[in-house]
Design an enzyme around this catalytic site. Structure first.
Site, mmCIF file in Angstrom:
data_model
loop_
_atom_site.group_PDB
_atom_site.id
_atom_site.type_symbol
_atom_site.label_atom_id
_atom_site.label_comp_id
_atom_site.label_asym_id
_atom_site.label_seq_id
_atom_site.Cartn_x
_atom_site.Cartn_y
_atom_site.Cartn_z
ATOM 1 N N ALA A 89 0.814 -1.216 0.000
ATOM 2 C CA ALA A 89 0.000 0.000 0.000
ATOM 3 C C ALA A 89 0.846 1.264 0.000
ATOM 4 C CB ALA A 89 -0.949 -0.007 1.198
ATOM 5 N N THR A 90 2.017 1.235 0.643
ATOM 6 C CA THR A 90 2.855 2.432 0.669
ATOM 7 C C THR A 90 3.280 2.826 -0.741
ATOM 8 O OG1 THR A 90 3.664 2.057 2.919
ATOM 9 C CG2 THR A 90 5.049 3.390 1.473
ATOM 10 N N ASN A 170 -5.783 3.204 10.665
ATOM 11 C CA ASN A 170 -4.986 2.084 11.155
ATOM 12 C C ASN A 170 -4.834 2.076 12.672
ATOM 13 O OD1 ASN A 170 -3.418 4.450 10.172
ATOM 14 N ND2 ASN A 170 -1.740 3.447 11.253
ATOM 15 N N GLN A 198 -6.251 -0.932 5.515
ATOM 16 C CA GLN A 198 -6.912 -1.580 6.643
ATOM 17 C C GLN A 198 -8.320 -2.057 6.329
ATOM 18 O OE1 GLN A 198 -5.480 -2.449 9.361
ATOM 19 N NE2 GLN A 198 -3.571 -1.280 9.204
ATOM 20 N N SER A 218 -3.054 -3.495 0.518
ATOM 21 C CA SER A 218 -1.901 -4.167 1.119
ATOM 22 C C SER A 218 -2.218 -5.635 1.351
ATOM 23 C CB SER A 218 -1.554 -3.499 2.455
ATOM 24 O OG SER A 218 -0.496 -4.171 3.097
ATOM 25 N N HIS A 220 -0.463 -7.955 3.224
ATOM 26 C CA HIS A 220 -0.149 -8.578 4.513
ATOM 27 C C HIS A 220 -1.131 -8.219 5.626
ATOM 28 C CE1 HIS A 220 1.868 -5.218 6.835
ATOM 29 N NE2 HIS A 220 1.897 -4.708 5.620
ATOM 30 N N THR A 260 10.147 -7.293 -12.772
ATOM 31 C CA THR A 260 9.634 -8.650 -12.912
ATOM 32 C C THR A 260 8.543 -8.902 -11.881
ATOM 33 O OG1 THR A 260 11.775 -9.440 -13.697
ATOM 34 C CG2 THR A 260 10.232 -11.099 -12.841
ATOM 35 N N CYS A 345 4.532 1.559 11.690
ATOM 36 C CA CYS A 345 5.524 2.326 10.932
ATOM 37 C C CYS A 345 6.207 3.389 11.784
ATOM 38 C CB CYS A 345 4.862 2.988 9.727
ATOM 39 S SG CYS A 345 4.183 1.784 8.567
#
Length: 396
Positions: A89-90, A170, A198, A218, A220, A260, A345
């Site tokens: 997402a960043t 978040n 989120q 995102s 994860h 790639t 973060c």
């Protein structure tokens, strides 16, 4: 155990986390076993490069990437070709925000509306644009942690290039009124960017609104591996958002994000997206049960909820206890429950939460804020013991 076990290459079971109950899913979630199996398959068996067109290995990889685009697109009702794979997402936020700069400069539309409670992945790119002469306006939230659509409407100007509002915060889990903001933007040329890190896979209908032009995802946060995400780039009619690439070399992802393609990670994100959509009702019910259990145990201690409880994700709880510092609470719970006091973060920083400060909360309440978040891998939560440990810290 409080989290699901996973199987390593030898077939022996090992535990992914310690005996402490993991309650920091907003930082990251464990990889779903079904996702892990898919990732491993495309690492070891179907290992082709999706850009290799001359043999079956490459074709199989390309087909899995295309399938993943469809799986992600279905969650937000987008077209598969509108899905651009990124590292997370960043990166997606950076491409969405910085990628519009050249268009803004060329058209003279250099006004940007965002909020004071955004993730640093949004706030810091906005600072870059401000240094380049863009007029960045950050709206304050209500004390309940959300920015009303009326505030966006009041700030909107003819030269507004971009409106950027996160789908769910978040830290507090407060869901922002993106559907109402989309209505405000009807008929206006401004692009609407939503950081959905989120909310993706947890909140469905609001993210399917066709007025959401750009959306950061995102992997994860929903049981996919770290290092994979996506940017949804919805067309208006037949026109894509006029994004300029931030990197060059290779032309992959329609020339917007070269490199790639990490096929195993993409396969994992596709599988995690499909599972999130098909299981959303079951997951939501279970998450609400966990929240109710925690509230029953913690509210009697005098806990104050940070964020309007009518608007928060079922997977997130942010609260403060009277006279209890969050660092002391984290230490007291260390071997029992893994919790946090803010964004992962910025966890190395002891600066007060910019999210809670923007909401105008008292400093003592901010210093005592504890965030608990959970997900589909959460099996049991020792709510009563958590309450007992925290109760010992509350001044008598």
């Amino acid at each position: 155990m409080t989290v699901a076990s996973i199987t390593d290459g030898s077939g022996e079971l090992r535990h992914a986390l310690s005996q402490a109950t993991y309650l920091d899913f907003n930082a990251t979630a464990p990889v779903d076993e079904r996702v892990a199996a898919e990732v491993l398959r495309y690492m070891t068996l179907e290992f082709g490069n999706a850009g290799s067109r001359t043999h079956g290995y490459g074709q199989a990889a390309k087909e899995r990437v295309n399938q993943a685009r469809r799986e992600i697109a279905e969650v937000v009702e987008a077209r598969p070709e509108e899905i651009i794979f990124t590292s997370g997402a960043t990166e997606s936020d950076n491409i969405a925000i910085l990628g519009l700069a050249a268009h803004g400069e060329a058209t003279g539309r250099k006004h940007i509306i965002s909020t004071q409670i955004e993730h640093k992945a949004v706030l810091e790119p906005l600072e870059v644009l401000a240094s380049r002469g863009f007029d960045v306006e950050l709206l304050a939230p209500s004390d309940g942690g959300w920015v009303p659509a009326e505030a966006v409407a009041a700030a909107l100007r003819p030269d507004t290039l971009l409106v950027s509002v996160m789908a769910a915060n978040n830290e507090t889990g407060v869901i922002q009124p993106v559907e109402e903001i989309a209505k405000v933007l009807a008929g206006h040329a401004a692009f609407f960017h939503v950081d959905a890190a989120q909310a993706f896979g947890k909140v469905v209908a609001p993210l399917q609104n066709p007025r959401l032009d750009l959306m950061a995802i995102s992997g994860h946060k929903i049981g996919a591996p770290k290092g994979i995400g996506a940017l949804v780039t919805r067309r208006r009619g037949f026109k894509r958002p006029p994004l300029a690439p931030l990197m060059f070399g290779g032309g992959q992802e329609r020339g917007l994000r070269p490199g790639t393609l990490p096929v195993p990670l993409i396969a994992g994100l596709g599988t995690a997206s499909r599972l999130a959509l098909t299981e959303v009702d079951v997951r939501t019910d279970r998450a609400n049960q966990i929240k109710e259990l925690l509230l029953r145990s913690l509210l009697p201690l005098g806990a104050t909820l940070n964020g309007d409880p009518r608007r928060t994700l079922p997977t997130t709880l942010n609260l403060s206890l009277p006279g209890v510092d969050s660092e002391a609470a984290i230490v007291a719970l260390k071997d029992l429950a893994a919790v946090s006091n803010g964004s992962a973060c910025t966890s190395q920083s002891y600066d007060p939460s910019h999210v809670l400060m923007a909401a105008g909360l008292p400093r003592e309440r901010i210093d005592g804020a504890i965030r608990m978040s959970w997900g589909t891998a959460t099996i049991d939560v020792p709510a009563e013991e958590i309450a007992t440990r925290l109760s010992a810290l509350v001044p008598r």
